[in-house]
Design a protein around this motif. Structure first.
Motif, PDB file in Angstrom:
ATOM      1  N   SER A  26       0.854  -1.334  -0.270  1.00 24.24           N
ATOM      2  CA  SER A  26       0.085   0.033  -0.211  1.00 24.24           C
ATOM      3  C   SER A  26       0.383   1.315   0.084  1.00 24.24           C
ATOM      4  CB  SER A  26      -0.695   0.222   0.913  1.00 24.24           C
ATOM      5  OG  SER A  26      -1.651  -0.942   1.507  1.00 24.24           O
ATOM      6  N   LYS A  27       2.071   1.170   0.625  1.00 28.09           N
ATOM      7  CA  LYS A  27       3.228   2.344   0.505  1.00 28.09           C
ATOM      8  C   LYS A  27       3.283   2.741  -1.272  1.00 28.09           C
ATOM      9  CE  LYS A  27       4.033   2.544   5.641  1.00 28.09           C
ATOM     10  NZ  LYS A  27       5.438   2.472   6.716  1.00 28.09           N
ATOM     11  N   ALA A  28       3.920   1.596  -1.222  1.00 31.18           N
ATOM     12  CA  ALA A  28       5.317   1.481  -2.432  1.00 31.18           C
ATOM     13  C   ALA A  28       3.424   1.953  -3.905  1.00 31.18           C
ATOM     14  CB  ALA A  28       4.857   0.548  -3.217  1.00 31.18           C
ATOM     15  N   GLU A  57       1.212   6.289 -14.580  1.00 28.32           N
ATOM     16  CA  GLU A  57       0.339   4.945 -15.255  1.00 28.32           C
ATOM     17  C   GLU A  57       1.574   3.796 -15.010  1.00 28.32           C
ATOM     18  OE1 GLU A  57      -0.799   5.905 -18.372  1.00 28.32           O
ATOM     19  OE2 GLU A  57      -2.605   7.816 -17.655  1.00 28.32           O
ATOM     20  N   LYS A  58       3.230   3.744 -14.818  1.00 27.33           N
ATOM     21  CA  LYS A  58       4.467   3.085 -14.949  1.00 27.33           C
ATOM     22  C   LYS A  58       3.945   1.959 -13.861  1.00 27.33           C
ATOM     23  CE  LYS A  58       6.735   5.239 -18.580  1.00 27.33           C
ATOM     24  NZ  LYS A  58       8.060   5.713 -19.061  1.00 27.33           N
ATOM     25  N   LYS A  59       3.761   3.262 -12.553  1.00 23.42           N
ATOM     26  CA  LYS A  59       3.833   2.078 -11.213  1.00 23.42           C
ATOM     27  C   LYS A  59       4.934   1.638 -11.165  1.00 23.42           C
ATOM     28  CE  LYS A  59      -0.551   0.490 -11.807  1.00 23.42           C
ATOM     29  NZ  LYS A  59      -1.793  -0.307 -11.399  1.00 23.42           N
ATOM     30  N   GLU A  60       5.859   2.992 -11.034  1.00 17.02           N
ATOM     31  CA  GLU A  60       7.536   2.035 -10.811  1.00 17.02           C
ATOM     32  C   GLU A  60       7.630   2.024  -9.510  1.00 17.02           C
ATOM     33  OE1 GLU A  60       9.293   5.296 -11.876  1.00 17.02           O
ATOM     34  OE2 GLU A  60       9.443   5.269 -14.522  1.00 17.02           O
ATOM     35  N   HIS A  61       7.380   2.480  -8.211  1.00 21.39           N
ATOM     36  CA  HIS A  61       7.464   1.915  -7.050  1.00 21.39           C
ATOM     37  C   HIS A  61       6.860   1.178  -6.641  1.00 21.39           C
ATOM     38  CE1 HIS A  61       8.293   6.494  -7.174  1.00 21.39           C
ATOM     39  NE2 HIS A  61       8.949   6.093  -6.137  1.00 21.39           N
ATOM     40  N   LEU A  62       5.505   0.538  -6.832  1.00 27.82           N
ATOM     41  CA  LEU A  62       4.882  -1.053  -7.026  1.00 27.82           C
ATOM     42  C   LEU A  62       6.088  -1.903  -7.500  1.00 27.82           C
ATOM     43  CD1 LEU A  62       2.928  -2.689  -5.330  1.00 27.82           C
ATOM     44  CD2 LEU A  62       1.595  -2.111  -7.411  1.00 27.82           C
ATOM     45  N   GLU A  63       6.606  -1.652  -8.740  1.00 30.94           N
ATOM     46  CA  GLU A  63       7.440  -2.557 -10.048  1.00 30.94           C
ATOM     47  C   GLU A  63       8.151  -2.900  -8.597  1.00 30.94           C
ATOM     48  OE1 GLU A  63       7.867  -5.340 -12.171  1.00 30.94           O
ATOM     49  OE2 GLU A  63       5.781  -4.364 -11.588  1.00 30.94           O
TER      50      GLU A  63
END
Length: 575
Positions: free
Chosen positions: A548-550, A558-564
């Motif tokens: 959730s924090k990421a 849109e790329k969701k870099e931190h989650l990836e």
């Protein structure tokens, strides 16, 4: 319901067992979710709030709403021992004898009626007590699902004449579900029984059975020749789900009645705020190995192309029939909730294999044909396409690889989202491995259902996530059945604050060491599974907090870099 601005991005849907969190007694539930402490116990209070925010308790109708049925009146026909018994009951001598007995009873009652009110009350109470005892000792004639009458009778039986101010509905009163705990009702979590795989593959955790019982079980297996569970086929009006008392058929209307009987308070018409809604009925897609391979396998010879095409057509036909039946059940369930004015949040179930179908078939029923030209706007089809809450089922039954499963999930979510402009919230019902949890979070699944904590506990495995260092995240699974932990007096995971790893109040020593849990596993003590479950559940909730924090850092990206990046760090340590 929680505010969308403050609610966590990802939440764990724990598969409940018989209406409660597995292994946890009321005292353990209080320690994990509602700890009481002073300012010196701020960490415990934070952990309790963390558990409440990132966890939803899943309640399955298959084991929480199955109730016994008793024969109310005894049959007047006696067992046939001979024609003389029936003739004697219908003879004039028998009727005259019965009349004399009735007259004698009436005269005795008239003679003893004066001055014996207290004795009569006592006798009435004794008769009522005997009647309750007889009802308790009677064997059930069958089993059915919960309804409002049964829920009221159970509530009055447990509380008597006293009014309960704390327990307001069936979940809190009979199932002992903790108050202020988010819940979600499902018909069943999965048609795949993972407990059978654990009992057959892990002989170390197999429970003790007497020799005569074990011999009978082995003889039964040899006679049957297979351990695969045969799932009964559903009809257009009902689906069969496995209950503790065998397979039972349930219709959409019965399911709605059971859901309302669980959630609605006995004395009011408002739904508790802790209820997240109910997932509609869904069917099992029974595909053969050849049909499954035809959907996902790409390598095939020229000779098998024709056979593969035939198997694919058969598989798509089964998927379409299952999808249409599920859509029809969903429309009937939603209409039942609307007719009864019950504000219960409804989740539309969609099979993961529906991604193999064209987009115009996803929102059809046996009554609604695919509308390619979109000239006629159907009310039910509009409800299915515009529904904002979608529960994806059948993930654990896929036989393809991780990359293919992720592609299938992405394609299905894209097709569902493109059918309407309304934003959709997705739920994945059954995920039992860490890689699938990460893939689901990457694709935007906000609620992920899993029984992973309980299954790993039964296997004697402890999940360990170390998020202390952002650059390198340590992820591993410790098999405490291994003999190398026999003299390991360290906690399962250092700096972990779960009930099994936190230090004792009297010193810095951990509450339970690896050596002690290893001893409990070898001794086949249930305490080992309890301690491992509390630890594994705490670790999974910590994982969902980090996800959730990421995701919060990727707002507008849109790329969701931190989650990836976070998911890749965890995947580096996965086998």
């Amino acid at each position: 319901m929680k505010d969308s601005a403050t609610a966590p991005r990802f939440r764990l849907l724990v598969h409940g067992q018989d209406g409660s969190i597995p292994y946890l007694t009321p005292e353990l539930l209080r320690l994990m979710f509602f700890p009481e402490g002073t300012t010196a116990d701020n960490r415990l209070l934070e952990d309790g709030q963390l558990h409440r925010e990132h966890m939803i308790l899943g309640l399955a109708v298959k084991d929480t709403c199955i109730t016994p049925d008793y024969q109310e009146t005894l049959s007047s026909k006696k067992k046939r021992k001979g024609d003389s018994v029936v003739k004697e009951e219908n003879s004039s001598a028998h009727l005259a004898k019965q009349a004399r007995l009735n007259d004698a009873d009436a005269s005795n009652q008239n003679s003893s009626s004066n001055g014996k009110d207290t004795n009569n009350r006592t006798s009435e109470q004794q008769q009522q007590q005997q009647h309750r005892q007889q009802q308790h000792n009677k064997k059930p004639t069958g089993y059915s699902f919960l309804n409002r009458d049964k829920s009221s009778r159970i509530f009055s039986f447990l509380n008597g004449a006293q009014e309960s101010s704390t327990a307001s509905n069936y979940m809190e009163n009979y199932l002992r579900t903790p108050q202020h705990t988010s819940t979600l009702i499902v018909p069943t979590f999965s048609f795949v029984n993972h407990d059978d795989d654990i009992s057959t593959n892990c002989s170390e955790v197999k429970k003790y059975t007497p020799k005569n019982v074990e011999a009978k079980q082995s003889q039964k297996k040899n006679c049957s020749g297979s351990n695969n569970t045969v799932i009964p086929k559903s009809t257009k009006d009902a689906v069969s789900i496995e209950t503790p008392h065998g397979w039972q058929s349930i219709q959409p209307e019965q399911y709605c009645v059971a859901v309302s009987s669980m959630t609605l308070p006995t004395k009011s018409n408002s739904v508790p705020s802790s209820c997240e809604g109910a997932v509609g009925l869904f069917d099992h897609v029974d595909l053969s190995s050849a049909q499954s391979d035809s959907l996902f396998s790409e390598n095939s010879t020229e000779e098998s192309i024709t056979t593969k095409e035939q198997a694919r057509k058969q598989a798509l036909k089964k998927i379409t029939m299952s999808l249409q039946k599920g859509n029809d059940w969903a429309c009937r369930s939603h209409q039942t909730f609307v007719d009864e004015a019950q504000p219960i949040k409804f989740w539309l179930p969609v099979q993961i294999l529906a991604s193999q179908l064209p987009s115009h078939v996803l929102f059809t029923t046996p009554k609604i044909r695919p509308n390619l030209q979109k000239l006629v706007e159907d009310k039910e089809q509009k409800f299915l396409s515009d529904h904002s809450n979608v529960a994806i089922v059948g993930w654990d039954a896929l036989v393809c690889g991780n990359n293919q499963r992720r592609d299938v999930l992405r394609n299905l979510m894209g097709s569902l989202q493109s059918a309407s402009t309304n934003p959709k919230q997705f739920l994945l019902l059954a995920v039992n491995d860490l890689q699938s949890i990460l893939d689901a979070a990457r694709e935007g699944i906000t609620i992920i259902g899993s029984d992973m904590a309980r299954l790993r506990s039964r296997e004697g495995i402890a999940l360990c996530f170390d998020f202390a260092c952002d650059d390198s995240i340590t992820t591993k699974e410790i098999d405490l059945k291994d003999t190398r932990f026999a003299r390991d007096f360290e906690p399962i995971l250092s700096k972990c604050t779960c009930l099994a790893c936190r230090p004792r109040k009297t010193g810095k020593a951990p509450s339970f060491t690896r050596a002690y849990i290893h001893h409990l596993i070898q001794a086949k003590e249930m305490l080992a599974e309890i301690l491992l479950f509390t630890h594994n559940l705490h670790q999974l909730i910590l994982l969902f907090r980090q996800l959730s924090k990421a995701a919060a850092l990727d707002d507008g990206n849109e790329k969701k870099e931190h989650l990836e990046t976070f998911c890749r760090k965890i995947e580096q340590n996965l086998a």
